[in-house]
Motif scaffolding. Sequence first.
Motif, PDB file in Angstrom:
ATOM      1  N   PHE A 132      -8.716   4.580   1.843  1.00 33.48           N
ATOM      2  CA  PHE A 132      -8.395   3.299   1.213  1.00 33.48           C
ATOM      3  C   PHE A 132      -7.450   2.503   2.116  1.00 33.48           C
ATOM      4  CE2 PHE A 132      -6.737   0.741  -2.504  1.00 33.48           C
ATOM      5  CZ  PHE A 132      -7.956   0.164  -2.807  1.00 33.48           C
ATOM      6  N   ALA A 133      -6.394   3.157   2.555  1.00 35.42           N
ATOM      7  CA  ALA A 133      -5.408   2.463   3.385  1.00 35.42           C
ATOM      8  C   ALA A 133      -6.040   1.984   4.697  1.00 35.42           C
ATOM      9  CB  ALA A 133      -4.218   3.369   3.671  1.00 35.42           C
ATOM     10  N   LEU A 136      -5.283   8.767  -5.857  1.00 36.82           N
ATOM     11  CA  LEU A 136      -5.779   8.846  -4.483  1.00 36.82           C
ATOM     12  C   LEU A 136      -5.009   9.890  -3.683  1.00 36.82           C
ATOM     13  CD1 LEU A 136      -6.187   5.086  -3.472  1.00 36.82           C
ATOM     14  CD2 LEU A 136      -7.844   6.580  -4.549  1.00 36.82           C
ATOM     15  N   ASN A 152      -7.402  18.570  10.685  1.00 35.31           N
ATOM     16  CA  ASN A 152      -7.985  17.255  10.466  1.00 35.31           C
ATOM     17  C   ASN A 152      -8.991  16.982  11.586  1.00 35.31           C
ATOM     18  OD1 ASN A 152      -8.087  14.882   9.090  1.00 35.31           O
ATOM     19  ND2 ASN A 152      -6.260  13.990  10.054  1.00 35.31           N
ATOM     20  N   PRO A 206       6.410   4.929  11.501  1.00 38.42           N
ATOM     21  CA  PRO A 206       5.881   5.903  10.551  1.00 38.42           C
ATOM     22  C   PRO A 206       4.353   5.957  10.590  1.00 38.42           C
ATOM     23  CG  PRO A 206       6.206   3.841   9.423  1.00 38.42           C
ATOM     24  CD  PRO A 206       6.597   3.613  10.856  1.00 38.42           C
ATOM     25  N   GLN A 207       3.842   6.938   9.915  1.00 34.63           N
ATOM     26  CA  GLN A 207       2.395   7.053   9.763  1.00 34.63           C
ATOM     27  C   GLN A 207       1.988   6.172   8.578  1.00 34.63           C
ATOM     28  OE1 GLN A 207       0.399   9.723  11.643  1.00 34.63           O
ATOM     29  NE2 GLN A 207      -1.038   8.099  11.165  1.00 34.63           N
ATOM     30  N   TRP A 208       1.735   4.890   8.866  1.00 33.82           N
ATOM     31  CA  TRP A 208       1.377   3.964   7.786  1.00 33.82           C
ATOM     32  C   TRP A 208       0.145   4.437   7.055  1.00 33.82           C
ATOM     33  CZ3 TRP A 208       4.543   0.718   5.894  1.00 33.82           C
ATOM     34  CH2 TRP A 208       5.439   0.026   6.685  1.00 33.82           C
ATOM     35  N   ILE A 209      -0.792   4.926   7.866  1.00 32.78           N
ATOM     36  CA  ILE A 209      -2.111   5.207   7.302  1.00 32.78           C
ATOM     37  C   ILE A 209      -2.425   6.671   7.495  1.00 32.78           C
ATOM     38  CG2 ILE A 209      -4.569   4.672   7.551  1.00 32.78           C
ATOM     39  CD1 ILE A 209      -2.939   1.968   8.793  1.00 32.78           C
ATOM     40  N   ASP A 210      -2.699   7.329   6.388  1.00 33.75           N
ATOM     41  CA  ASP A 210      -3.056   8.733   6.418  1.00 33.75           C
ATOM     42  C   ASP A 210      -4.303   8.887   7.286  1.00 33.75           C
ATOM     43  OD1 ASP A 210      -3.624  11.367   5.825  1.00 33.75           O
ATOM     44  OD2 ASP A 210      -2.950  11.165   3.753  1.00 33.75           O
ATOM     45  N   THR A 211      -4.224   9.756   8.283  1.00 32.31           N
ATOM     46  CA  THR A 211      -5.373   9.883   9.187  1.00 32.31           C
ATOM     47  C   THR A 211      -6.463  10.773   8.607  1.00 32.31           C
ATOM     48  OG1 THR A 211      -4.205  11.666  10.298  1.00 32.31           O
ATOM     49  CG2 THR A 211      -4.084   9.503  11.323  1.00 32.31           C
ATOM     50  N   ARG A 212      -6.160  11.427   7.512  1.00 36.10           N
ATOM     51  CA  ARG A 212      -7.179  12.271   6.899  1.00 36.10           C
ATOM     52  C   ARG A 212      -8.209  11.407   6.181  1.00 36.10           C
ATOM     53  NH1 ARG A 212      -2.804  15.818   3.742  1.00 36.10           N
ATOM     54  NH2 ARG A 212      -1.923  13.733   3.579  1.00 36.10           N
ATOM     55  N   SER A 213      -9.430  11.875   6.146  1.00 40.64           N
ATOM     56  CA  SER A 213     -10.428  11.083   5.427  1.00 40.64           C
ATOM     57  C   SER A 213     -10.391  11.458   3.953  1.00 40.64           C
ATOM     58  CB  SER A 213     -11.814  11.273   6.033  1.00 40.64           C
ATOM     59  OG  SER A 213     -12.281  12.562   5.784  1.00 40.64           O
ATOM     60  N   ASN A 214      -9.205  11.389   3.374  1.00 41.81           N
ATOM     61  CA  ASN A 214      -9.049  11.602   1.940  1.00 41.81           C
ATOM     62  C   ASN A 214      -9.031  10.235   1.246  1.00 41.81           C
ATOM     63  OD1 ASN A 214      -6.577  10.577   2.563  1.00 41.81           O
ATOM     64  ND2 ASN A 214      -5.416  12.447   2.176  1.00 41.81           N
ATOM     65  N   PRO A 215      -9.069  10.207  -0.061  1.00 37.98           N
ATOM     66  CA  PRO A 215      -9.148   8.910  -0.735  1.00 37.98           C
ATOM     67  C   PRO A 215      -8.005   7.968  -0.331  1.00 37.98           C
ATOM     68  CG  PRO A 215      -9.516  10.676  -2.313  1.00 37.98           C
ATOM     69  CD  PRO A 215      -9.143  11.335  -1.018  1.00 37.98           C
ATOM     70  N   ARG A 216      -6.816   8.506  -0.221  1.00 39.67           N
ATOM     71  CA  ARG A 216      -5.676   7.660   0.129  1.00 39.67           C
ATOM     72  C   ARG A 216      -5.832   7.086   1.540  1.00 39.67           C
ATOM     73  NH1 ARG A 216      -0.032  10.508  -0.088  1.00 39.67           N
ATOM     74  NH2 ARG A 216      -0.633  11.478   1.869  1.00 39.67           N
ATOM     75  N   VAL A 274       0.838  -1.199   0.000  1.00 39.63           N
ATOM     76  CA  VAL A 274       0.000   0.000   0.000  1.00 39.63           C
ATOM     77  C   VAL A 274       0.874   1.251   0.000  1.00 39.63           C
ATOM     78  CG1 VAL A 274      -1.691   1.279   1.370  1.00 39.63           C
ATOM     79  CG2 VAL A 274      -1.895  -1.195   1.133  1.00 39.63           C
ATOM     80  N   PHE A 298     -10.879  17.432   6.319  1.00 36.98           N
ATOM     81  CA  PHE A 298      -9.450  17.726   6.389  1.00 36.98           C
ATOM     82  C   PHE A 298      -9.174  18.902   5.468  1.00 36.98           C
ATOM     83  CE2 PHE A 298     -10.091  14.908   2.883  1.00 36.98           C
ATOM     84  CZ  PHE A 298      -9.221  15.350   1.890  1.00 36.98           C
ATOM     85  N   ASP A 325      -3.187   5.073  14.770  1.00 35.59           N
ATOM     86  CA  ASP A 325      -2.720   6.076  15.730  1.00 35.59           C
ATOM     87  C   ASP A 325      -1.211   6.012  15.922  1.00 35.59           C
ATOM     88  OD1 ASP A 325      -5.277   7.078  16.333  1.00 35.59           O
ATOM     89  OD2 ASP A 325      -5.655   5.383  17.650  1.00 35.59           O
ATOM     90  N   PHE A 326      -0.574   5.202  15.133  1.00 37.97           N
ATOM     91  CA  PHE A 326       0.873   5.018  15.195  1.00 37.97           C
ATOM     92  C   PHE A 326       1.484   5.980  14.184  1.00 37.97           C
ATOM     93  CE2 PHE A 326       4.506   2.042  13.903  1.00 37.97           C
ATOM     94  CZ  PHE A 326       5.260   2.315  15.020  1.00 37.97           C
TER      95      PHE A 326
END
Lengths: 144, 284, 344, 658
Positions: free
Chosen positions: B212-213, A139, C266, B199-209, A53, C66, B195-196
């Motif tokens: 999806f992640a 995305l 955000n 690194p920030q594995w998952i974008d915390t924003r509710s954007n498409p990326r 991902v 955001f 919440d980690f």
Amino acid sequence: MSENWEPKIITFVCNWCTYAGADLAGTSRFKYASNIRIIKTPCSGRIDPMFIVSAFEKGADAVLISGCHPGDCHYNEGNYNARRKFTMMKRLLDTLGVDTRRVVFAWCSASEGIKFSRLVNEVTESIKKLGPYTDYHSLNQEER
Amino acid sequence: MQELVKKAKELIESKEVDLLIGYQSDGEKGAKPLFVKNTQQAEKLIFNQYCLNNLVTYLKRPDVKALKKVAVVAKGCDIRSFVMLLSENQVSRDAIFIIGMTCDHVVSPDGTGENEKCTTCKVHNPHLADVVLGAPVPEKIAKDKPVHYAQLEKLNAMSQEERWAFWQEELSRCIRCYACRQACPLCYCERCIVDFNTPQWIDTRSNPRGNFAWNIVRALHLAGRCINCGECERVCPANIPLMLLNQSLQEEAQEKFAWEAGYDPESQPPLTTFRKEDDEDFIR
Amino acid sequence: MAEYYITQSKMTALLKELASDSGMEVFGPVKKGNDVFISKMDGKTELCLDYFISVNSIKEAIFPRFEPILKYKLRSEGVELAELPPIKPLVVFGGHPCDAASIPLMKDLFSWDYKDHFYLQRLEKVVIITLACVEKDENCFCTSLGGSPHGETGSDILLERVSKDGWQAKIVSEKGKKFIETHLDFFRDTITPEKGIPKLQDKDIPVMFQSDRVKKWIEKNFDHPLWEEVASNCWSCAACTYVCPTCHCFDITDDATMWEGVRTKNWDACTLPFFTKHASGHNPRSQSYERYRQRISHKYSYYIDLFNHVSCTGCGRCSRVCKAGVNILDIVKRIDEESKKGEK
Amino acid sequence: MARIGVFVCWCGSNIAETVEVSKVAEVSKSIPGVVYSVDYKYMCSDPGQELVKNAIKEYKLTGVVVASCSPRMHEKTFRKAALEAGLNPYMLEMANIREQCSWVHNNMDEGTQKSIDLVRMMVEKVKRNKPLDDISIPVTKKAMVIGGGVTGIQAALDIASGGIPVVLVEKESSIGGKMSALDETFPTLDCSQCILTPKMVEVAQHPLVQIISYAEIEKLEGFVGNFKATIRKKARYVDVDACTGCGTCWQKCPVKVDSEFEQGLGKRKAIFIPFPQAIPSRPRIDAENCLKLTKDRCGICEKVCPTKAIHYDDKDEFMEVEVGAIVVATGYKIMPVSAFPEYGGGQYPDVVTSLQFERMVCASGPTLGDLKRPSDGKLPETVVFVKCVGSRDPEHYHSYCSKICCMYVAKQTMLYRHKVHHGNCYVFYIDVRSNGKNYEEFVRRAQEQEGAQYIRGRVSSIYKDGDDMVVEGADTLTNSQIKVKCDLVVLATAMEAPDGIKQLAQKLGIGYDQHGFLTEAHPKLRPVETATAGIFLAGCALSPRDIPDSVSEGSAAAAKVLGLLSKDTLDKEGVVAIVNELTCVGCQNCIRVCPYNAIELKDICNRQGELQRQVAHVNPGLCTGCGTCTPSCPSRSIELQGFRDTELYAEINALAEL
């Protein structure tokens, strides 16, 4: 697709088999396409499905993951554990409509320099045909 | 219902349990969780086809974990999640009193008709409980018969591009409220990977990326563990069909690893074990 | 003052036309399953005009989930600031008076000690077209907080249903007036009011508690066991806060690749377990009921101290989305009763 | 703030031919955090290394990237140089721009661009690296050998000869194992007792070997170098220290039962030593048959014992030993004839196992070497040997070959013919496997000189006809049915994993296969190791083996033990997993996937000592740094140092578009 577009293929390998196999390809001077960027991990068991991902998020057009053949794992079992994770990840990506032709799993041993170079060439060729992975890269838009 | 109230009072009065989690009615056609600490509250207990909540999810909460003994009212499907908690060392069997309810079916989340999940249920009669209440219900599906989810067929019939478009549209509504995570009995991490940040594995924003992640990692972390209670999808304020992802992976676990979660507390979830002869057709 | 009307089909056409303009942002009601969501539209979006209330509020049109507030590029010479996306004019259609009523509340906050120009700029550029209510459910309690099913507060244009097919448009603000004048063609039809079109009066939604009495109780009862009793069901997600028209917490997050980065405002929520988690590992609100207590106390007590207003419009959305069965009206009513008992 | 140095190597023309090294060095300067970069002809040369060392000092570098050959080639070289310059060696990473770049690409632009990317990736990684310390674990310089057969004896002797004390634990009351029951051994026909007994004596007398017989492993804790074993010394009812082994007790004991050592063909007493040469030559009481212990009668042995060594109230005792390494040499068992009813096993006394046959011909056996068949004591004029009984028969019994039967059957035909010169002997076989030194010649001798008649085919049934036994089978060479009348049938039954081996394996935390044989770490390259560090295997515990192989493995395992315990500490790289105990929820995923059992649950208690929660805990001594645990952890509470998520993610991130 611009004329001089080249696919970006992020590759995750284990240290003992595939990294060594890639080294062997080098010492044997088996030429292959320069599109791959190898990230070394100790074992395919360390390769997190979420790497796929992240790689797509950072602009990869394909992800190649390779470790020791079953039975060859330096750590005995890492690749068996990895295989189960990859099985699930592949199904999940497929369910989500990710183009799984762009996620390639392979076993490549330390003695398979030739397999490694062929693998890289095959994957590069097939991704060249598929073009850039714009679906996924789109995305990344920053605005709502 | 008399049985349930009686049992609850017994447990509370004898101080066998510090807390009992059950259902109370919520309007005419509804039910919601009820935390019972005294016999007066126990009077409100009900059980009927509107009791959708999987109350096992409360067992992961720190304040509930801190109690000596807790009773929980659970349907067979809910008990499957309890079995997973047991096998993953999240509850101590001695600390929980399971009041198993036999259950023919519950209603679908919109309150009408039979819930889809009940058509594939193999545990109308609780398979692990301290006491079972209610009349036995005939099981319709043999334990060893693989489960197939009809609603997956539509998705499977789509082309890859169609599936992509489908999910992008669905996930665009995700507001990252994490109701799916919080309601899930098996999302019990002290710190979720989202919440980690190193690194920030998952974008915390509710954007498409990020959406999806997030939904990938949520499904992935439930792979081989999800017991099909359907709570994530039911509680999603954005009506995202999250169970399609979970069910797809449930089918994969069945097909590839001959595994169904939540029946045997002694067994290991499939992603923590392997067989040397596991399928590897997808690996070159 | 002239009377303006608009039919459903003209409204749809107008919104679609506006949504096709890349220089504008348009939000309208879109159906998904059995529910309707106020969503960002493009020229092709299918609108739904037959619904009781949207799941989400109109909040996210003006206070996005955001929003980039800083962008930069790293170059060998140093850091280079990058341009932020422009804040476009926007039209928000489909909220009810309980949505619109949140606007002045939020404005108070975002123009308080720090002027949040992202919010304020958008507020300047937004036209809020509100639908007066024709339906209600057991979760509605706007009247208990001074609202009304046909209240004008916060709206630019208020549409009141006069026929199966159309509304009468009431101009509430200068922005609203200008909007109608600009798109006069769409508002020219005269619709004769039909009989039997339901209209909701204030009395249809009875007042159920006294907010000042609620505040008094909250001030004195931080450690009251009632909190745990009423909110023990809460499993600590953010569904209630994210659909709430007045919840406004946000986090600032950084996201960077090697060469560029963006700082984002955000959405965040006091109900989430990590909201108050300290770096030390300590969490002053470690229990879910403590977090829910914060949510209620903030709305019904602390906010009044700051802005002299309850930070709740009585829309009932949080209760509707909560599948754990936490019901704000039930809780506030309970508090009101307790408070009454205490007065005696 | 990171201060990174980048060192780009030409490798003569090896790299410089396809990569514009000066450009790589130049562009590297623009990477945020890089304060110094240089290219040099041979970075691995002494002046090249000096360059690195000096730059580390001069520019106060916090991290170094050497872009050159594969890290498999020179990572150690450069990390050593970094250490010499005062930089933690794990703060140095290598970008592989030779094997994985210049040697596989032709185009200068591509090679240069890829090299720049590879450097950037490693710069981003090294910025996030953390200094690591190598791990040093003290070891207990003592070993334990489980199993006192010839394998275990050999292992114990070799370890002790290396100066390391050994505890030899034997389940029976005497060491010696199966070999002590054999008559003569192939291919030399030397007497088994004659070659084994001296070894038994040697091990017993060795000052560094402590034999604990009639004992089993109860529990094993700890890890490599630091095991703590609890040994259950089973109640023997005889004080071995007081006892002199005079033998009065077993001479006077009135109870006679079948002797296990004699394979049921002879008798022993209720207080007994299994065989005359037993070591320790101290008897034990068989509690199930002793009249005193079962019925509170008799008590003769206590009365006659001159040293008052008999204690009827004896109990199992537990002793703890701390050892640094363990050899498991638990051997095998042989399938009893009763497992083969189709061959009359258990029904006809004249159908015996090959081990029983050994006792029947052995000079120290129940008949003192006079060959008599069990049913009536008659000298068997004709004997049929059946091979592969229970072996190589996946549908009914075991799929594997028991390996030694071909050879001992050939031997037994000779032993028979040496006793009964005029006797006939037939061997039913599927194949003859004789692949050892002098083995083929030995089999030939049996066939050509000693008159053994080999019939290729499976036996279908064995039954009794009057006084005779009849063996029916197919001769697959002549394609005919064949019936042989004989006096005695010897079944070469399969070797099996001994009873209790799975339980033992579970206690030790080592693996076993579907047959119950213990699993080696690697079948070819680590044949006497287990996946659990510090525990080694030898002999038939792994699978069927003959004596030479078993003894070799005993020595091999001993060499491994000596290697491990030759140093005071166990030193290893700092690349091991570490747990964040604040966020770990103890779900056990990592514990379940760890191939080395290096992770265990740890209790977190409050100040009152009450259990609060459980978390994973990595034993750095056992962790090998594979990192399989990390992706299995949903909350990322376990990370492999040196390959942490943030380090690998930084590499991915470095590839995002410019």
